[in-house]
Motif scaffolding. Structure first.
Motif, PDB file in Angstrom:
ATOM      1  N   MET A 143       0.816  -1.224   0.000  1.00 40.79           N
ATOM      2  CA  MET A 143       0.000   0.000   0.000  1.00 40.79           C
ATOM      3  C   MET A 143       0.844   1.267   0.000  1.00 40.79           C
ATOM      4  O   MET A 143       0.333   2.380  -0.107  1.00 40.79           O
ATOM      5  N   MET A 144       2.156   1.090   0.134  1.00 40.08           N
ATOM      6  CA  MET A 144       3.024   2.262   0.227  1.00 40.08           C
ATOM      7  C   MET A 144       3.241   2.924  -1.121  1.00 40.08           C
ATOM      8  O   MET A 144       3.306   2.267  -2.154  1.00 40.08           O
ATOM      9  N   ASN A 145       3.393   4.238  -1.082  1.00 44.17           N
ATOM     10  CA  ASN A 145       4.017   4.945  -2.188  1.00 44.17           C
ATOM     11  C   ASN A 145       5.503   4.975  -1.838  1.00 44.17           C
ATOM     12  O   ASN A 145       5.938   5.760  -0.996  1.00 44.17           O
ATOM     13  N   TRP A 146       6.262   4.092  -2.483  1.00 47.30           N
ATOM     14  CA  TRP A 146       7.672   3.938  -2.093  1.00 47.30           C
ATOM     15  C   TRP A 146       8.523   5.128  -2.506  1.00 47.30           C
ATOM     16  O   TRP A 146       9.711   5.187  -2.207  1.00 47.30           O
ATOM     17  N   GLU A 147       7.908   6.100  -3.191  1.00 48.80           N
ATOM     18  CA  GLU A 147       8.649   7.343  -3.489  1.00 48.80           C
ATOM     19  C   GLU A 147       8.422   8.392  -2.409  1.00 48.80           C
ATOM     20  O   GLU A 147       9.018   9.464  -2.454  1.00 48.80           O
ATOM     21  N   ASP A 148       7.535   8.094  -1.475  1.00 48.76           N
ATOM     22  CA  ASP A 148       7.249   9.043  -0.401  1.00 48.76           C
ATOM     23  C   ASP A 148       7.965   8.588   0.867  1.00 48.76           C
ATOM     24  O   ASP A 148       7.488   7.725   1.603  1.00 48.76           O
ATOM     25  N   ARG A 149       9.102   9.191   1.141  1.00 51.87           N
ATOM     26  CA  ARG A 149       9.915   8.750   2.286  1.00 51.87           C
ATOM     27  C   ARG A 149       9.235   9.067   3.618  1.00 51.87           C
ATOM     28  O   ARG A 149       9.568   8.501   4.647  1.00 51.87           O
ATOM     29  N   SER A 150       8.286  10.018   3.596  1.00 50.67           N
ATOM     30  CA  SER A 150       7.673  10.401   4.867  1.00 50.67           C
ATOM     31  C   SER A 150       6.655   9.368   5.353  1.00 50.67           C
ATOM     32  O   SER A 150       6.259   9.387   6.512  1.00 50.67           O
ATOM     33  N   THR A 151       6.211   8.465   4.479  1.00 44.41           N
ATOM     34  CA  THR A 151       5.315   7.394   4.930  1.00 44.41           C
ATOM     35  C   THR A 151       5.950   6.002   4.809  1.00 44.41           C
ATOM     36  O   THR A 151       5.761   5.161   5.680  1.00 44.41           O
ATOM     37  N   SER A 152       6.707   5.770   3.728  1.00 38.86           N
ATOM     38  CA  SER A 152       7.143   4.393   3.459  1.00 38.86           C
ATOM     39  C   SER A 152       8.109   3.842   4.503  1.00 38.86           C
ATOM     40  O   SER A 152       8.235   2.629   4.654  1.00 38.86           O
ATOM     41  N   VAL A 153       8.763   4.729   5.254  1.00 37.06           N
ATOM     42  CA  VAL A 153       9.698   4.239   6.267  1.00 37.06           C
ATOM     43  C   VAL A 153       8.986   3.815   7.555  1.00 37.06           C
ATOM     44  O   VAL A 153       9.589   3.212   8.441  1.00 37.06           O
ATOM     45  N   LEU A 154       7.710   4.153   7.655  1.00 39.86           N
ATOM     46  CA  LEU A 154       7.005   3.965   8.931  1.00 39.86           C
ATOM     47  C   LEU A 154       6.364   2.595   9.095  1.00 39.86           C
ATOM     48  O   LEU A 154       6.110   2.158  10.214  1.00 39.86           O
ATOM     49  N   PHE A 155       6.064   1.925   7.980  1.00 39.46           N
ATOM     50  CA  PHE A 155       5.184   0.757   8.054  1.00 39.46           C
ATOM     51  C   PHE A 155       5.923  -0.557   7.831  1.00 39.46           C
ATOM     52  O   PHE A 155       7.037  -0.587   7.304  1.00 39.46           O
ATOM     53  N   GLY A 156       5.250  -1.657   8.232  1.00 31.02           N
ATOM     54  CA  GLY A 156       5.817  -2.983   8.040  1.00 31.02           C
ATOM     55  C   GLY A 156       4.714  -4.018   7.861  1.00 31.02           C
ATOM     56  O   GLY A 156       3.534  -3.730   8.046  1.00 31.02           O
ATOM     57  N   ASP A 157       5.127  -5.237   7.489  1.00 28.89           N
ATOM     58  CA  ASP A 157       4.185  -6.331   7.244  1.00 28.89           C
ATOM     59  C   ASP A 157       4.196  -7.302   8.429  1.00 28.89           C
ATOM     60  O   ASP A 157       5.237  -7.505   9.065  1.00 28.89           O
ATOM     61  N   GLY A 158       3.073  -7.961   8.651  1.00 30.12           N
ATOM     62  CA  GLY A 158       3.021  -8.953   9.734  1.00 30.12           C
ATOM     63  C   GLY A 158       1.592  -9.343  10.061  1.00 30.12           C
ATOM     64  O   GLY A 158       0.639  -8.766   9.522  1.00 30.12           O
ATOM     65  N   ALA A 159       1.482 -10.333  10.926  1.00 25.72           N
ATOM     66  CA  ALA A 159       0.158 -10.796  11.338  1.00 25.72           C
ATOM     67  C   ALA A 159       0.237 -11.424  12.721  1.00 25.72           C
ATOM     68  O   ALA A 159       1.268 -11.997  13.096  1.00 25.72           O
ATOM     69  N   ALA A 160      -0.853 -11.308  13.452  1.00 23.12           N
ATOM     70  CA  ALA A 160      -0.950 -11.938  14.766  1.00 23.12           C
ATOM     71  C   ALA A 160      -2.420 -12.012  15.140  1.00 23.12           C
ATOM     72  O   ALA A 160      -3.243 -11.289  14.571  1.00 23.12           O
ATOM     73  N   GLY A 161      -2.725 -12.901  16.068  1.00 23.76           N
ATOM     74  CA  GLY A 161      -4.137 -13.018  16.422  1.00 23.76           C
ATOM     75  C   GLY A 161      -4.360 -13.853  17.658  1.00 23.76           C
ATOM     76  O   GLY A 161      -3.406 -14.307  18.312  1.00 23.76           O
ATOM     77  N   VAL A 162      -5.640 -14.024  17.963  1.00 19.32           N
ATOM     78  CA  VAL A 162      -6.010 -14.737  19.190  1.00 19.32           C
ATOM     79  C   VAL A 162      -7.121 -15.737  18.901  1.00 19.32           C
ATOM     80  O   VAL A 162      -7.898 -15.581  17.963  1.00 19.32           O
ATOM     81  N   LEU A 163      -7.167 -16.743  19.757  1.00 22.85           N
ATOM     82  CA  LEU A 163      -8.309 -17.650  19.823  1.00 22.85           C
ATOM     83  C   LEU A 163      -9.171 -17.122  20.962  1.00 22.85           C
ATOM     84  O   LEU A 163      -8.686 -16.918  22.073  1.00 22.85           O
ATOM     85  N   LEU A 164     -10.429 -16.849  20.645  1.00 22.21           N
ATOM     86  CA  LEU A 164     -11.347 -16.309  21.644  1.00 22.21           C
ATOM     87  C   LEU A 164     -12.437 -17.352  21.884  1.00 22.21           C
ATOM     88  O   LEU A 164     -13.076 -17.814  20.919  1.00 22.21           O
ATOM     89  N   GLU A 165     -12.623 -17.724  23.153  1.00 24.32           N
ATOM     90  CA  GLU A 165     -13.567 -18.795  23.442  1.00 24.32           C
ATOM     91  C   GLU A 165     -14.425 -18.454  24.652  1.00 24.32           C
ATOM     92  O   GLU A 165     -13.974 -17.748  25.555  1.00 24.32           O
ATOM     93  N   ASN A 166     -15.630 -18.990  24.692  1.00 21.82           N
ATOM     94  CA  ASN A 166     -16.490 -18.861  25.874  1.00 21.82           C
ATOM     95  C   ASN A 166     -16.080 -19.907  26.898  1.00 21.82           C
ATOM     96  O   ASN A 166     -16.660 -20.977  26.995  1.00 21.82           O
ATOM     97  N   THR A 167     -15.010 -19.564  27.650  1.00 24.17           N
ATOM     98  CA  THR A 167     -14.483 -20.545  28.612  1.00 24.17           C
ATOM     99  C   THR A 167     -14.319 -19.968  30.014  1.00 24.17           C
ATOM    100  O   THR A 167     -13.991 -20.713  30.940  1.00 24.17           O
ATOM    101  N   SER A 168     -14.519 -18.656  30.169  1.00 25.39           N
ATOM    102  CA  SER A 168     -14.230 -18.045  31.469  1.00 25.39           C
ATOM    103  C   SER A 168     -15.471 -18.045  32.374  1.00 25.39           C
ATOM    104  O   SER A 168     -16.574 -17.770  31.907  1.00 25.39           O
TER     105      SER A 168
END
Ligand code: ACO
Length: 324
Positions: A143-168
């Protein structure tokens, strides 16, 4: 009665690390400029894997040891979906064969995970569903405009998440305050995905991608996000003193320091890992949660009081006060 609870966490990152010095080789920037203003030292940039690939990497770990067909829903928070349609969540479903799940994406930019977790909690609290995956996944490099140094240096790729359950046996989602202001939508926006990632062989740069008014976003984070956190803690006073940690969106350490000052929540409670990953948008809050579980700072099921806060394009922002 059983209540929703985060029972498992997982992360998945592209292998390719791009340091500030690597960026300085392809654009007019420096480690000193980036690190002093943002705290970011490096980020991951996917060479091949898409957002659904990263999300699938998380989902596979979350369902380890459980029957995939027992998953009732998959929600993926992302603003860099592989396709306009189908949703990233449907692609994940197919990859892990969670055949009984219903699937949807939530697009609330960097607030995405907090919005998605809030949504998932409502599905579980309705009593109609028992178990779901909530994943934040982004390939911001697409999604970056790699010619725009003011935004392209700020972001990165990745993923994370949770399993949410009715257990409590006790309520763990204590309170939430989720907000939006579409009138300020043009403070941060992105046109459809573009190519131009300088780390790819086929380097076809185009001038579109993300456009950001950095100062406006900084002011928004300082003013509105701080107010949001103050409001939720004033409403739940007993949690103010017993608050263990703040897991806020990882855009910039300076923003976190400014919010800490404004909310009078000590900076020691603001966990951060933006130095390693940059701003991974909807993935940032769960990525931080996973790392803090991995290093023992946070223990699931230990009743630590935590605020999860997201803020980003839309404008969108919000906090969930949760007993982990
Ligand atoms: N390397 C070197 N110089 C740069 C770079 C770069 N990567 N990017 C911009 N510059 C230059 C500009 O061209 C400008 O130069 P000029 O003054 O000659 O015109 C100068 O640096 C601007 O510098 P500062 O004014 O010192 O920048 P500032 O302190 O405002 O920091 C920043 C910029 C870091 C973007 C800040 O505004 C910020 O943190 N904003 C919040 C935005 C943010 O974090 N967004 C994340 C996405 S939104 C979200 O997640 C909610």
């Amino acid at each position: 009665q059983l209540y929703p609870q985060v029972t498992k966490v997982a992360k998945y990152l592209p292998d390719n690390i791009v340091t500030n010095d690597d960026l300085a080789k392809v654009m007019d920037t420096s480690d000193e400029w980036i690190a002093s203003r943002t705290g970011i030292r490096e980020r991951r940039v996917s060479l091949k894997e898409t957002t659904s690939d990263l999300a699938t990497g998380v989902a596979k770990q979350l369902i380890q040891g459980i029957d995939a067909s027992s998953i009732d829903f998959i929600i993926v928070a992302t603003m860099t979906a592989d396709y306009g349609t189908p949703s990233t969540a449907c692609l994940v479903q197919s990859n892990i064969e969670a055949n009984n799940a219903f699937c949807l994406d939530v697009n609330a930019a960097c607030s995405g995970f907090v919005y998605a977790l809030s949504t998932a909690e409502k599905f579980l609290s309705s009593g109609s569903y028992n178990r779901g995956l909530v994943i934040g996944a982004e390939t911001m490099s697409t999604m970056m405009n790699w010619e725009d140094r003011s935004t392209s240096v700020l972001f990165g790729d990745g993923a994370a998440g949770v399993l949410l359950e009715n257990t409590s046996t006790e309520v763990r989602f204590i309170d939430e305050l989720i907000q939006s202001d579409g009138k300020r939508s043009m403070a941060l926006y992105a046109k459809e995905n573009v190519d131009g990632n300088p780390f790819k062989e086929n380097d076809d740069r185009v001038s579109s991608g993300m456009v950001m008014d950095g100062k406006k976003i900084f002011d928004f984070a300082l003013r509105d996000v701080s107010k949001n956190m103050i409001n939720i803690l004033e409403k739940n006073e007993e949690f103010r003193d017993s608050l263990d940690y703040v897991l806020a969106h990882q855009a910039n350490v300076r923003i976190l320091e400014a919010i800490s000052k404004k909310t009078k929540i000590p900076m020691t409670k603001f966990l951060h890992n933006v130095a390693k990953y940059g701003n991974t948008s909807a993935a940032s809050v769960p990525l931080l949660l996973v790392e803090k579980v991995e290093d023992g700072t946070i223990t699931l099921g230990s009743n630590q009081n935590v605020i999860l806060t997201g803020y980003g394009a839309g404008l969108t922002w919000g906090s969930i006060l949760i007993k982990l």
